[in-house]
Design a protein around this motif. Sequence first.
Motif, short mmCIF file in Angstrom:
data_model
loop_
_atom_site.label_atom_id
_atom_site.label_comp_id
_atom_site.label_asym_id
_atom_site.label_seq_id
_atom_site.Cartn_x
_atom_site.Cartn_y
_atom_site.Cartn_z
N VAL A 44 0.93 -1.02 -0.04
CA VAL A 44 -0.03 -0.03 0.11
C VAL A 44 0.89 1.29 0.02
CG1 VAL A 44 -1.73 1.37 1.33
CG2 VAL A 44 -1.76 -1.24 1.14
N ASP A 45 0.41 2.02 -1.03
CA ASP A 45 1.73 3.34 -0.93
C ASP A 45 0.66 4.43 -0.32
OD1 ASP A 45 3.77 4.85 -1.98
OD2 ASP A 45 2.41 5.72 -3.20
N ASP A 46 -0.65 4.63 -0.22
CA ASP A 46 -1.49 5.45 0.41
C ASP A 46 -2.90 5.06 0.45
OD1 ASP A 46 -1.87 7.93 1.65
OD2 ASP A 46 -1.96 8.89 -0.36
N VAL A 47 -3.65 5.79 1.35
CA VAL A 47 -5.05 5.18 1.80
C VAL A 47 -5.68 6.56 2.21
CG1 VAL A 47 -4.62 4.13 3.99
CG2 VAL A 47 -6.63 3.43 2.54
N SER A 48 -6.87 6.63 1.63
CA SER A 48 -7.80 7.85 2.12
C SER A 48 -9.06 7.09 2.51
CB SER A 48 -7.93 8.65 0.86
OG SER A 48 -8.95 8.26 -0.01
N ASP A 49 -10.03 8.07 3.01
CA ASP A 49 -11.56 7.82 3.24
C ASP A 49 -12.17 6.90 2.20
OD1 ASP A 49 -11.32 8.77 5.74
OD2 ASP A 49 -12.31 10.87 5.04
N THR A 50 -12.03 7.11 0.69
CA THR A 50 -12.65 6.62 -0.24
C THR A 50 -11.56 5.77 -1.35
OG1 THR A 50 -12.65 8.47 -1.45
CG2 THR A 50 -14.61 7.86 -0.19
N SER A 51 -10.32 5.94 -1.29
CA SER A 51 -9.71 5.28 -2.24
C SER A 51 -8.16 4.66 -1.63
CB SER A 51 -8.89 6.59 -3.02
OG SER A 51 -8.48 7.35 -2.50
N ILE A 52 -7.48 3.85 -2.47
CA ILE A 52 -6.50 3.28 -1.81
C ILE A 52 -5.55 3.09 -3.11
CG2 ILE A 52 -7.05 0.89 -2.42
CD1 ILE A 52 -5.41 0.02 -0.07
N THR A 53 -4.15 3.26 -2.85
CA THR A 53 -3.11 3.22 -3.87
C THR A 53 -2.01 2.22 -3.82
OG1 THR A 53 -3.15 5.81 -4.02
CG2 THR A 53 -1.19 4.56 -4.96
N LEU A 54 -2.19 1.10 -4.69
CA LEU A 54 -1.08 0.11 -4.59
C LEU A 54 -0.07 0.10 -5.54
CD1 LEU A 54 -4.24 -2.44 -4.65
CD2 LEU A 54 -3.09 -1.79 -2.57
N LYS A 55 0.89 -0.43 -5.16
CA LYS A 55 2.12 -0.77 -6.27
C LYS A 55 2.85 -1.84 -6.16
CE LYS A 55 5.37 1.64 -3.23
NZ LYS A 55 6.50 2.80 -3.00
N TRP A 56 3.43 -2.26 -7.05
CA TRP A 56 4.14 -3.76 -7.14
C TRP A 56 5.06 -3.60 -8.18
CZ3 TRP A 56 -0.64 -2.30 -8.74
CH2 TRP A 56 -1.14 -2.59 -10.17
N ARG A 57 5.87 -4.78 -8.27
CA ARG A 57 6.99 -4.74 -9.33
C ARG A 57 6.56 -6.12 -10.27
NH1 ARG A 57 9.84 -5.34 -4.60
NH2 ARG A 57 10.59 -7.27 -5.21
N ARG A 58 7.30 -6.02 -11.54
CA ARG A 58 6.92 -7.04 -12.53
C ARG A 58 7.65 -8.16 -12.01
NH1 ARG A 58 7.18 -5.96 -17.92
NH2 ARG A 58 8.80 -7.62 -18.26
N PRO A 59 6.67 -9.51 -12.52
CA PRO A 59 6.98 -10.76 -12.12
C PRO A 59 8.59 -11.26 -12.43
CG PRO A 59 4.89 -10.56 -13.55
CD PRO A 59 5.52 -9.35 -13.60
N GLU A 60 8.99 -12.23 -11.42
CA GLU A 60 10.41 -12.70 -11.99
C GLU A 60 10.60 -13.34 -13.19
OE1 GLU A 60 14.02 -15.14 -9.49
OE2 GLU A 60 12.11 -14.50 -8.80
N ARG A 61 9.44 -14.09 -13.54
CA ARG A 61 9.56 -15.02 -14.67
C ARG A 61 8.34 -14.49 -15.73
NH1 ARG A 61 6.49 -18.95 -15.82
NH2 ARG A 61 5.82 -19.23 -13.82
N ILE A 62 8.70 -13.94 -17.02
CA ILE A 62 7.44 -13.48 -17.88
C ILE A 62 7.35 -14.82 -18.99
CG2 ILE A 62 6.91 -11.86 -19.86
CD1 ILE A 62 7.19 -10.78 -17.04
N GLY A 63 8.25 -15.42 -19.11
CA GLY A 63 7.91 -16.52 -20.11
C GLY A 63 8.06 -16.02 -21.84
N SER A 64 7.52 -16.97 -22.46
CA SER A 64 7.65 -16.75 -23.85
C SER A 64 6.69 -15.79 -24.54
CB SER A 64 7.45 -18.23 -24.60
OG SER A 64 6.34 -18.85 -24.52
N ALA A 65 5.57 -15.74 -23.82
CA ALA A 65 4.30 -14.81 -24.38
C ALA A 65 4.63 -13.57 -23.82
CB ALA A 65 3.19 -15.52 -24.13
N ASP A 66 4.23 -12.27 -24.44
CA ASP A 66 4.43 -11.20 -23.95
C ASP A 66 3.34 -10.88 -22.97
OD1 ASP A 66 6.29 -10.61 -25.85
OD2 ASP A 66 4.92 -9.55 -27.22
N LEU A 67 3.92 -10.09 -21.79
CA LEU A 67 3.00 -9.66 -20.79
C LEU A 67 2.06 -9.01 -21.26
CD1 LEU A 67 2.35 -9.56 -17.50
CD2 LEU A 67 4.05 -7.61 -17.40
N GLU A 68 0.72 -8.90 -21.16
CA GLU A 68 -0.35 -8.26 -21.22
C GLU A 68 -0.72 -7.10 -20.55
OE1 GLU A 68 -3.45 -10.62 -22.58
OE2 GLU A 68 -2.24 -11.60 -24.15
N GLY A 69 -0.61 -7.37 -19.21
CA GLY A 69 -1.00 -6.24 -18.28
C GLY A 69 -1.19 -6.82 -16.78
N TYR A 70 -2.00 -6.29 -15.69
CA TYR A 70 -2.09 -6.72 -14.62
C TYR A 70 -3.72 -6.43 -14.37
CZ TYR A 70 2.73 -6.28 -14.14
OH TYR A 70 3.91 -6.10 -14.57
#
Length: 396
Positions: A44-70
């Motif tokens: 959690v990067d931040d939180v308010s009364d009606t919202s939250i901010t999340l952050k993360w890092r890319r997976p360690e293993r992507i594989g042969s297919a492209d990463l489409e999103g999260y």
Amino acid sequence: FYHYSLYQTIKVKSNVSPPDVPDPPMAPTILSVAPTSEPLGLCVDDVSDTSITLKWRRPERIGSADLEGYGIEYCKEGTDEWIPAMEGLTERTSTVIKGLTTGDKLQFRVRAYNMAGPSAPATLAQPITIREIMQRPKIWLPRNLRQTLIKKVGDTMNIVIPFQGKPRPKVTWSKDGEPLDPTIASVRNSEVDTIFFIRKTERKHSGKYELQVQIENVEDKAAVTLQVVDLPGPPEALKIVDTWGFNVALEWKPPKDNGNCEITGYTIQKADKKTMVRLTKLFSRSHLACSGVQLQTSVHLENADFGAKASAVVNNLSVCGDLNLIVNGNTGPKVTWYKNKMDISNEAKYRMISKQGVLTLEIRKPCPFDGGVYTCKAVNDSGEDTVECKLEVRRK
């Protein structure tokens, strides 16, 4: 064969190119595609009364297919229904989720998607209450605690570390990565600081203590390193390796127990057989050459070869009595004595004696006023050197 001959005949007569012969069909290739590994470091990067901010890092293993999103989902505590937090996928590694209900306690998870589908989810360690953090948690570590704190066995340790955070943060102490044993130290927390107390330190208290202040999943950390030192064990294997004149050469090995601290030096004591008064000298090596004394103490000029250049090694002493020096050399040096950098060669209070390489400064009727830094300077044709001794005159 017949068709081939006819074809050649037609080519010659009509000058027409043969038709293109298609390549044989390729065998189909099947690629194995697997989902990526889960995203890393979800927090959690931040939180308010009606919202939250999340952050993360890319997976360690992507594989042969492209990463489409999260894809981001949340689940209300007490239910098992995961609700998409947004339409579609996001390519970013952070997001703000809005429109949440104040007071709800929600769990969040993030999954990475490729052609094979979603990865395993990255999930927060605990549910988050949707409420505004008025003041982010922050530790104000005092400057003197930013370096190793050294205490002697038996000392009291009492430190106060201020912090901030609203609502009131959760305060946690740990030692060397494990929860703090309450038998090790006492902790008392208020809304603005934490007090860490050890009544009598022991060597087992040495280690790295980590303080964590946390509001939901927003946290701050600071570390205090404590080193509790004790007297070292005795040196080992003391032996006499040589004797000459009034001198003796000693050797020994460092102690097995260093007292949880680097050995910085050694004290050498000797006693006059008549008076049995013990005299002390400090050394930083495990071998030395000591001179004999005529009265109470001595200072040795080590390796003073005046055929080359005079050299001397000595440490400051706190002594009572006359000062003696041993001088070895091929050419007799000129010796001058000083007190606090003032030449005392002509002072009636002092008597300078030189006999068989033993230099003696005799102080007549010593008193506390005679304390100070005495310097002996030796000069010959090959060079010069000086040695200093801090003399302290004590009343009986």
